[in-house]
Design an enzyme around this catalytic site. Sequence first.
Site, mmCIF file in Angstrom:
data_model
loop_
_atom_site.group_PDB
_atom_site.id
_atom_site.type_symbol
_atom_site.label_atom_id
_atom_site.label_comp_id
_atom_site.label_asym_id
_atom_site.label_seq_id
_atom_site.Cartn_x
_atom_site.Cartn_y
_atom_site.Cartn_z
ATOM 1 C CG ASP A 67 -1.925 88.399 10.810
ATOM 2 O OD1 ASP A 67 -1.031 87.557 11.006
ATOM 3 O OD2 ASP A 67 -3.052 88.090 10.366
ATOM 4 C CB SER A 68 2.727 87.226 14.137
ATOM 5 O OG SER A 68 3.707 87.788 13.282
ATOM 6 C CG ASP A 110 0.090 88.442 7.306
ATOM 7 O OD1 ASP A 110 -0.358 87.751 6.375
ATOM 8 O OD2 ASP A 110 0.564 87.949 8.348
ATOM 9 C CE LYS A 139 1.409 85.425 5.919
ATOM 10 N NZ LYS A 139 0.191 84.795 6.511
ATOM 11 C CD GLU A 141 -3.970 83.498 8.400
ATOM 12 O OE1 GLU A 141 -3.074 84.014 9.085
ATOM 13 O OE2 GLU A 141 -5.007 82.991 8.889
ATOM 14 C CD GLU A 208 1.424 79.009 11.507
ATOM 15 O OE1 GLU A 208 1.573 79.253 12.725
ATOM 16 O OE2 GLU A 208 0.994 79.842 10.689
#
Length: 292
Positions: A67-68, A110, A139, A141, A208
């Site tokens: 999602d970057s 993501d 993925k 978070e 991260e």
Amino acid sequence: MTQSTAPGSPYGTLPPASVPGKRKPVSLPRLREMQAQGDKIVMLTAYDATFAAVADAAGVECILVGDSLGMVCQGLTSTVGVTLETMRYHTESVVRGLHRVQGTAWVIGDLPFGSYHESREQALRSATVLMQAGAHMVKLEGGGWTAEVVHFLVERGIPVCAHLGLTPQTVHALGGYRVQGKGDEAAATLKRHAHELQDAGAAMLVLEMVPAALSAELTRELDRCATIGIGAGAGTAGQVLVMHDMLGVNLGKMPRFVRNFMEGAPSVREAMAAYVQAVKGGHFPVDAQHGW
């Protein structure tokens, strides 16, 4: 034979689409085998067909459709505004590119902000969208409450990559882009969450901006969950970078843990191959450059 890109292309020459690749497709058992053998796992983000194909040809084993893309493709100031439909579109694009060149990379999609926070059932619906778009894994978070979500997805046959440390979707709650896990209490919480996620069935864990010593310790402790570092030192089972960062075309401030692999490289493919070789050979990252 017709090449996928013209000679002299800045992307580098891709293998002919009609010729099967020499490598076998990366699979979850293969990733676990690499972890057990200490063979570094190389991950890189990609958001479209061409760059995904170039990364695969360069030897990248895992492609993260991150999602970057909200920041590097859409110009957003954070990842929070990225939608599930956007992630589906880019995941499909990446997968098409790999199919064009009979690629072998493992594709991770993501789950964007708000697509798995409401309930386990919402997470399943969202994960289904990305899996049907061609992702091999999703993925998400965060720790704590996410362990239940991970377990729910894994029980239903959906491989999951977790993400701890600096979690960009909650950057406002974290007070900005800061190192996480510093201090005994913060380190203990991060470790507890990591073990909970492994116990829930997460097969991979992105760490991260976590202190290198803590990342290395977790890598030794987690035998069923491969750690993937980004700004987390050299002691993880693998590394990931945002593609635009490693190519030196970040619109913002370049993170200090990033190396510009385009410097001295004649093409994007050569730059990506240099990244692969640096990770595999233990030459990137260098802990002393992080300062945490």
